[in-house]
Write a protein that holds these residues in place. Structure first.
Motif, PDB file in Angstrom:
ATOM      1  N   GLY A  45       0.817  -1.211   0.000  1.00 49.42           N
ATOM      2  CA  GLY A  45       0.000   0.000   0.000  1.00 49.42           C
ATOM      3  C   GLY A  45       0.850   1.261   0.000  1.00 49.42           C
ATOM      4  O   GLY A  45       0.547   2.240  -0.685  1.00 49.42           O
ATOM      5  N   GLN A  46       1.933   1.240   0.752  1.00 48.80           N
ATOM      6  CA  GLN A  46       2.824   2.397   0.788  1.00 48.80           C
ATOM      7  C   GLN A  46       3.514   2.640  -0.549  1.00 48.80           C
ATOM      8  O   GLN A  46       3.877   3.769  -0.863  1.00 48.80           O
ATOM      9  CB  GLN A  46       3.887   2.215   1.872  1.00 48.80           C
ATOM     10  N   LEU A  47       3.683   1.578  -1.328  1.00 45.55           N
ATOM     11  CA  LEU A  47       4.315   1.714  -2.642  1.00 45.55           C
ATOM     12  C   LEU A  47       3.320   2.137  -3.726  1.00 45.55           C
ATOM     13  O   LEU A  47       3.695   2.310  -4.874  1.00 45.55           O
ATOM     14  CB  LEU A  47       4.985   0.401  -3.053  1.00 45.55           C
ATOM     15  N   GLY A  48       2.038   2.248  -3.372  1.00 39.24           N
ATOM     16  CA  GLY A  48       1.031   2.696  -4.320  1.00 39.24           C
ATOM     17  C   GLY A  48       0.199   1.598  -4.946  1.00 39.24           C
ATOM     18  O   GLY A  48      -0.616   1.868  -5.836  1.00 39.24           O
ATOM     19  N   PHE A  49       0.369   0.365  -4.504  1.00 40.67           N
ATOM     20  CA  PHE A  49      -0.475  -0.727  -4.989  1.00 40.67           C
ATOM     21  C   PHE A  49      -1.873  -0.582  -4.382  1.00 40.67           C
ATOM     22  O   PHE A  49      -2.006  -0.143  -3.242  1.00 40.67           O
ATOM     23  CB  PHE A  49       0.109  -2.083  -4.579  1.00 40.67           C
ATOM     24  N   ASN A  50      -2.913  -0.949  -5.140  1.00 37.25           N
ATOM     25  CA  ASN A  50      -4.272  -1.034  -4.607  1.00 37.25           C
ATOM     26  C   ASN A  50      -4.442  -2.461  -4.114  1.00 37.25           C
ATOM     27  O   ASN A  50      -4.530  -3.387  -4.919  1.00 37.25           O
ATOM     28  CB  ASN A  50      -5.308  -0.722  -5.692  1.00 37.25           C
ATOM     29  N   VAL A  51      -4.471  -2.634  -2.802  1.00 37.71           N
ATOM     30  CA  VAL A  51      -4.363  -3.954  -2.199  1.00 37.71           C
ATOM     31  C   VAL A  51      -5.696  -4.433  -1.625  1.00 37.71           C
ATOM     32  O   VAL A  51      -6.351  -3.712  -0.867  1.00 37.71           O
ATOM     33  CB  VAL A  51      -3.301  -3.957  -1.072  1.00 37.71           C
TER      34      VAL A  51
END
Length: 188
Positions: A45-51
């Motif tokens: 999530g911190q890397l910008g993935f929609n998890v």
């Protein structure tokens, strides 16, 4: 700069294979299967993935939900789900399943992996890390399921294998344990 939220909330660091996979996988819709209390989901999530983070332990999901709320992480959804159902219902660019399959019903593993295949977008990735039991290294832990030599590679026939190994590691108690690790890309 990424703040170490895992450390802040007492979560273990993200699995090393997830960290490595993120060096080549661009942020996308991602499924964290067997997320526990969210160590990989928070990192992704911190890397910008929609998890979408799923686990069958309501207490672990509650803990992850509290981190999501506290940190206002709108790109992480967490809910209770039994992976044995093998009916994901949504498609993803990346599905991570680290040290999870060995806790599933052995009779459902092929169906679970088949559902992962079905729910991975063309060009998307699957990451699996799972304990093995082989003649050379019988599994010292009584997991419900362990992989046999070559079994995981066979399950991804036709996919591009970015990484595949069946390496032995040492557990915290000194026991030798063999794991199969695969990062595979679905054909376009």
């Amino acid at each position: 700069m990424i703040v170490d939220l895992n450390s802040r909330y007492g979560l273990n660091p993200a699995h090393s294979e997830v960290v490595e996979a993120c060096k080549i996988i661009e942020p996308c819709d991602t499924l964290d299967m067997g997320c526990s209390n969210g160590r990989n989901a928070v990192y992704l999530g911190q890397l910008g993935f929609n998890v979408t983070a799923i686990d069958n332990n309501p207490g672990a999901i509650d803990m992850l939900q509290s981190v999501i709320i506290e940190e206002k992480m709108k790109n992480i959804k967490a809910h209770v789900y039994d992976i044995n159902n093998a009916n994901l219902g949504e498609d993803y660019g990346f599905i991570a399943c680290t040290v999870t399959l060995m806790f599933t019903d052995p009779a459902r593993v092929d169906t679970i992996i088949s559902d992962m295949h079905k729910r991975t977008l063309a060009g998307g990735y699957n990451l699996i890390v799972c304990a093995m039991s082989t003649e050379e290294y019988p599994c010292p832990v009584r997991f419900p399921f362990t992989l046999k030599a070559g079994q995981l590679r066979e399950a991804y026939d036709g996919w591009e294998l970015i990484k595949y190994n069946e390496n032995v590691g040492t557990m915290h108690n000194g026991a030798k344990l063999q794991f199969a690790t695969i990062l595979a890309q679905k054909p376009v």
